[in-house]
Structure formats: C-alpha cells, structure tokens
Design an enzyme around this catalytic site. Structure first.
Site, short mmCIF file in Angstrom:
data_model
loop_
_atom_site.label_atom_id
_atom_site.label_comp_id
_atom_site.label_asym_id
_atom_site.label_seq_id
_atom_site.Cartn_x
_atom_site.Cartn_y
_atom_site.Cartn_z
N GLU A 224 -5.05 -6.90 14.38
CA GLU A 224 -4.52 -5.59 14.04
C GLU A 224 -5.64 -4.55 14.08
O GLU A 224 -5.40 -3.37 14.33
CB GLU A 224 -3.84 -5.60 12.65
CG GLU A 224 -2.85 -4.46 12.47
CD GLU A 224 -2.06 -4.54 11.17
OE1 GLU A 224 -2.65 -4.36 10.09
OE2 GLU A 224 -0.83 -4.78 11.23
N GLY B 98 -4.92 -1.94 4.73
CA GLY B 98 -4.15 -3.09 4.24
C GLY B 98 -4.87 -4.41 4.48
O GLY B 98 -4.97 -5.26 3.60
N ARG B 99 -5.41 -4.59 5.70
CA ARG B 99 -6.05 -5.87 6.02
C ARG B 99 -7.45 -5.97 5.46
O ARG B 99 -8.13 -6.98 5.66
CB ARG B 99 -6.03 -6.08 7.54
CG ARG B 99 -6.60 -4.93 8.35
CD ARG B 99 -6.22 -5.02 9.81
NE ARG B 99 -6.67 -3.86 10.59
CZ ARG B 99 -5.99 -2.73 10.73
NH1 ARG B 99 -4.83 -2.57 10.12
NH2 ARG B 99 -6.47 -1.74 11.46
N HIS C 22 -5.85 -33.39 16.64
CA HIS C 22 -4.76 -34.24 17.14
C HIS C 22 -3.63 -33.39 17.69
O HIS C 22 -2.48 -33.86 17.78
CB HIS C 22 -4.29 -35.15 16.00
CG HIS C 22 -5.40 -36.04 15.53
ND1 HIS C 22 -5.66 -37.26 16.10
CD2 HIS C 22 -6.36 -35.83 14.60
CE1 HIS C 22 -6.73 -37.78 15.51
NE2 HIS C 22 -7.17 -36.93 14.60
N LYS D 46 0.84 -1.20 0.00
CA LYS D 46 0.00 0.00 0.00
C LYS D 46 0.88 1.25 0.00
O LYS D 46 0.69 2.16 -0.78
CB LYS D 46 -0.93 -0.04 1.21
CG LYS D 46 -1.81 1.17 1.35
CD LYS D 46 -2.80 1.02 2.48
CE LYS D 46 -3.53 2.35 2.69
NZ LYS D 46 -4.50 2.29 3.78
N GLU E 7 10.42 -4.84 4.56
CA GLU E 7 10.51 -6.24 4.12
C GLU E 7 10.21 -6.36 2.63
O GLU E 7 10.91 -7.05 1.88
CB GLU E 7 9.51 -7.12 4.90
CG GLU E 7 9.80 -7.25 6.37
CD GLU E 7 9.06 -6.21 7.20
OE1 GLU E 7 8.83 -5.07 6.71
OE2 GLU E 7 8.74 -6.51 8.36
N LYS F 181 9.21 -1.23 14.41
CA LYS F 181 9.80 -0.88 13.11
C LYS F 181 10.91 0.16 13.30
O LYS F 181 11.99 0.05 12.72
CB LYS F 181 8.75 -0.27 12.18
CG LYS F 181 7.76 -1.24 11.60
CD LYS F 181 6.88 -0.50 10.57
CE LYS F 181 5.65 -1.31 10.22
NZ LYS F 181 4.72 -0.62 9.33
O1 F6P Z 1 3.08 -3.04 9.75
C1 F6P Z 1 1.76 -3.31 9.58
C2 F6P Z 1 1.29 -2.96 8.20
O2 F6P Z 1 1.23 -1.59 8.05
C3 F6P Z 1 -0.06 -3.61 7.89
O3 F6P Z 1 -1.11 -2.88 8.36
C4 F6P Z 1 0.01 -3.72 6.42
O4 F6P Z 1 -0.95 -4.62 5.92
C5 F6P Z 1 1.43 -4.18 6.22
O5 F6P Z 1 2.17 -3.47 7.20
C6 F6P Z 1 2.02 -3.94 4.86
O6 F6P Z 1 1.97 -2.59 4.51
P1 F6P Z 1 2.18 -2.15 3.02
O7 F6P Z 1 1.07 -2.74 2.20
O8 F6P Z 1 2.13 -0.65 3.03
O9 F6P Z 1 3.51 -2.67 2.56
#
Ligand code: F6P
Length: 539
Positions: free
Chosen positions: A353, A267-268, A384, A206, A212, A504
């Site tokens: 979240e 995002g979610r 199980h 987003k 990452e 972060k």
């Molecule tokens: O760190 C949490 C978060 O901001 C989530 O809410 C989001 O889905 C995820 O990181 C990834 O964010 P982005 O889509 O901006 O890379």
C-alpha cells in the site's frame, strides 16, 4: 531534477548489473573468504546477513551514490522535522513521534506533538490496567474476558500481528479476537462462543467512515444490545480508537472511551499509536512500552548511522537493486517463528500500500518498477508448499528469512531443527547443487537435470536473540524505514493510498443495485450480468 533513470548512479547501476550478470554467488564467496561476516550488520537487537545478495563492493558503492543523488538524507531529515512528506495529502508522516523518548521533541505545524502522544499512552495504560485487573466491569458487573478488535487494514493487521507475535507475553485468561472482513462470517464466528456480558469491543478506524468496520461495529452493537437490553450498556462494552471524534460520538461510543491519534499517523504505520490498544490489553502497558523502545532503537539507528552501516537503508537499497537492476519482481518474507505467522500479511499492507504506485511526487509516470509483490508464510510450513518455486522455478524471488536464537517454547530439539532449516534454505538458494555434484551422487541420467539446483538466488537473513516486545518493535521499524528508503529512491509518495478508492466507490454503487432488482443497471455487460446473477436470491 533529472528523472531517476537519468541519474549517473542509476545508469552506472544498469551497466554494473549487466557486467555482474554472469557472476554466481559461489564465485563471490570463493573470492572473499570473509564475505559472510563482512556483509553483516547489527542494530537494535537485529543482525542482518546480506552476503547472499548478488552484490559486490561496487554495487553497494553505487547504491549509496544513488541514495545520495535522490536526497535520502534530506528526506529523512524532512520526515523527522514533521514536514508534509505525504505530498498528495499534504501531511506529515510522523509515526516516529509515537515512540519518542524522554527529552525528544517532534513538531507538526510548530507544535510539539510528544506531550499528546504521551498523554494518550497514559490513558491507554490506565484503561488496560483496569480491564486486565478486572476493575473495569461490563454492564452486569462482570469482568471482561474477551476483547474483540474491530477494524480493517492498518486498524486490524498491526494489532492482530502484534497480539499473535507477543502471545507469549500476553494474559492467557483474556481471549483476543480480530474481526475485519465485511463478510458476516468473520463477526459471527469470532463471537459465537463469547459471553456478551464479558466482552469488550475495541472499534479501530482512523477515519471512522470505513464501510467494513462500521458494518461490523453495528453488528456488534446489535449483538450486545440483544443480550443486555439497554442502550447504556454500550458504554461498558465499547471503546473506539479514531482520529474522528465526531463520528465516534455519532456511533454512540462515550467520548471518554475514545482514544485518539492524529492524521500524521498513516493507517499502516499506526500499530504503535492508540490503534495498539488491543495489543496493550494483551501484553500490558510495560511490555507495550518495551515494544515502543524497540521501535525507537531502530529509529535512532536509522536517523544517525552512516548509510553504509545503516540497516534499514541497506535493506531498502538492496530491494531497489533486486527490483530495478536484477528485475526480481517478488519478495517473500519467511519468518521461522510460529508467533510471526501474521507478519507476512502485515508487511503486505505496509509495503504494497506504501509503494505500489506509478506516479512520482511531481506527477509523472515512473519509468521503472516500484514495489515488488510481497508475500510469505512461516517456515518450515512454506518449505512443503511453495519453496519448490523458490529453488527451481523460472521466476526469481528475493527472500527475507527471519529467526531467533532462543526458543520461547523449547520442545526437545525442535528449535535446532527450525533454525537448521532456516540456515539451510538460505544456503541452498545461494549455492544450489551443480550438475557435477548431482552426477557424483550416482543419480540416474534422466533425473540429473531435475535434481540440479542452479543456486545464485538472493536472500537476506535477519536474526535476533529472542522474540520480545522490543525485538518485534525494532523489526517493524526496520521494515517501515526500508519502505521509506525505497519510496524515496522511486520518487513516490509512500504515505497515500489513492489506489483503494475506485473499488470502494463502485462497491457503494453496486450494493444498492444488488439489494433492489428494480434498479436499472448501466455498467459494462460483464458487470451487469454478474449483478443480475447475484440478485437471483432476491427474486
Ligand atoms: O482502504 C485502505 C485503508 O484506507 C487503509 O489505508 C487503512 O489502513 C484502512 O483502509 C482502514 O482505514 P480506517 O482505519 O480509516 O478504517
């Protein structure tokens, strides 16, 4: 407005929970021979049996009063009107606009956003048709055979869950991989057997600033360029999904290959936005539209059904009842369908979240519990593993069992076995096995207490005819709205996520400290020692 615990309905629920404490589900069922059907509800292809919750007609009446007292109707209307219900980020949360149907209008700042949503869907459909038909070629002229989604959180879990859930409907000659973790193993293992000439990377973020995702996207770029040799190969092997056109361009993805969405999509809550591009590549545009249709059917039900017959409203209120009045701290999602194996991970982000908060919209600390801890595994595997605790542990867990009447992969009588286990587990949790029954079995005296199941354990059962794109969409929308209902009752912002920031920031500080042993350390003694220990590889 008084705090939530000051509301008459809240106080009445506290007293009511006290009065009900000694009542077993066995008694509630014995008192009403039709309870199992009466406490059932159908919407958008889903049937919810909530009869095995520890509730009476009074509980439901009081929960509905609480919903009214908290202004649930007004909050739903505000969401649909595109108001800034994400109060701390001053934004709308309008994921319902992503599945708008013909003739519907959703306004953000006075502008109808539906035409843009539609245009993006058209572009996604056109692109995925070209990739799926082989018309879209890689740099060397070969068709795409593998799609690697790079993203994390909402930019990974939604498409990863949906691609797995809808694998039955997907193109089997296209391989789908998902890379999210900054651990290099994730990227390396996902790509080690792929041919760069036939691989397409879908970089989803987003913000397009997530550490990452950018690290993995750069690794992918290097991996591709090592094979292709020329920079312009990138445009045939990379597309990006993001709200941030500037950062996408900086990364080097052709702007023609960017699929956008807006900041009013959290995002979610984004798996049905352009973030669903990998899903569409897997199942095709028609099936993706079918999934949106399922989302919309649940949206329409949520928006219009009276609260007493409203599936997401009841689901959400029951979670509030379990959390705040029965002190149940955790919830397990137990899909009896192997295709839904990523659903628990997806719901963990959606639920925790969204509602793992302690500050109200007004800035006060809450005086009550908010989100339960969500977790789960598909049945029958979980049986199980951790079901021992569900049946006889000292902690209570509210369970959601999910199942489908029709098997997508019929194999002998295995589907009946699967469904029998689902239904049996809910029955066992609710009714247990009394000491008398255990004794009547002729059980050895010393073992009797070990073989007693006290029962009275809460569960919902959610059933649909078949796992289809539409039933999946409706199921996700059910949970989205249930989470919203809970957030309204708890008076928290379900659409921000400030709690992820501190870690972060600290990681950004520690990464260079690990890389350069000469940098002075000024953390606490534990953190300093950990950094020193992990630096050893460099010295
Ligand atoms: O760190 C949490 C978060 O901001 C989530 O809410 C989001 O889905 C995820 O990181 C990834 O964010 P982005 O889509 O901006 O890379």
């Amino acid at each position: 407005m008084p705090g939530r615990t000051e509301l008459a309905a809240w106080k009445a629920l506290v007293a009511h929970a006290d009065a009900l404490a000694g009542t077993h589900l066995r008694e509630l069922f014995a008192a009403d021979s039709r309870r199992g059907e009466r406490l059932g509800l159908e919407a958008a292809g889903w049937y919810l049996d909530y009869s095995k919750n520890r509730v009476t007609a009074d509980t439901l009446r009081l929960l509905l009063q609480l919903a009214d007292a908290c202004g649930l109707r007004e909050h739903i209307d505000a969401m649909w009107r595109g108001e800034a219900i994400n109060s701390t980020e001053k934004r709308a949360a309008l994921h319902v606009a992503l599945r708008a149907q013909t003739g519907e209008e959703f306004l953000v700042d006075g502008i109808d956003v539906v035409p843009e949503v539609r245009a993006t869907l058209e572009r996604m459909a056109d692109f995925s048709n070209r990739v799926r038909s082989g018309e879209w070629k890689g740099h060397t002229g070969m068709p795409i055979r593998a799609v690697v989604n790079i993203g994390i959180g909402g930019s990974d879990l939604g498409p990863a869950m949906a691609c797995e859930a809808l694998r039955h409907y997907s193109r089997r000659d296209l391989e789908f991989r998902f890379v999210s973790n900054v651990d290099g193993t994730d990227f390396s293992e996902a790509t080690r057997d792929l041919d760069p000439a036939q691989t397409l990377f879908v970089v989803c973020s987003k913000t397009f600033t997530t550490q990452e995702t950018l690290a993995n996207a750069h690794a992918a770029r290097t991996w591709l360029l090592q094979a292709m040799g020329v920079e312009h190969a990138v445009s045939r092997h990379f597309v990006a999904v993001s709200t941030n056109a500037v950062e996408v361009a900086k990364f080097g993805v052709d702007t023609a290959n960017r699929f956008g969405f807006r900041d009013w999509v959290g995002g979610r809550y984004s798996m049905d936005s352009a973030i669903g591009l990998s899903t569409m590549l897997a199942i095709g545009a028609e099936n993706f539209r079918g999934m949106l249709g399922g989302f919309h059917a649940m949206d329409a039900h949520f928006r219009s059904a009276p609260f007493a017959r409203n599936l997401p409203v009841l689901h959400g209120l029951l979670s509030v009842w379990n959390t705040n009045f029965l002190a149940i701290e955790s919830a397990a999602v137990l899909p009896y369908d192997q295709y839904l194996k990523r659903l628990p991970a997806y719901l963990q982000q959606l639920v925790m979240e969204s509602n793992g908060k302690q500050i109200t919209h007004g800035g006060r600390r809450v005086e009550y519990a908010t989100s339960p801890v969500w977790w789960g595994e598909p049945g029958t595997n979980g049986q199980h593993s951790f079901y021992q605790l569900l049946h006889q542990g000292t902690r209570r867990v509210a369970c959601d069992f999910i199942g489908f009447r029709d098997a997508l992969n019929p194999l002998g009588n295995q589907h009946e076995l699967l469904l029998a286990n689902l239904i049996a587990q809910a029955e066992a949790l609710a009714f247990g096995k009394s000491r008398q029954q255990v004794e009547a079995d002729g059980t050895e005296q010393a073992l009797i207490p070990h073989r007693v199941f006290e029962g009275n354990r809460t569960s919902n059962v959610l059933l649909a005819e078949r796992l289809t794109p539409a039933t999946l969409g409706a199921l996700v929308a059910l949970y989205e709205h249930s989470v919203f209902v809970q957030g309204v009752i708890w008076d928290i912002d379900s659409f921000d996520q400030w709690g992820v920031e501190l870690g972060k920031q600290l990681a950004a500080r520690i990464a260079p400290e690990l890389a350069d042993p000469k940098l002075p350390l000024a953390h606490d003694s534990s953190t300093n020692a950990l950094i020193r220990r992990m630096r050893l590889r460099n010295t």
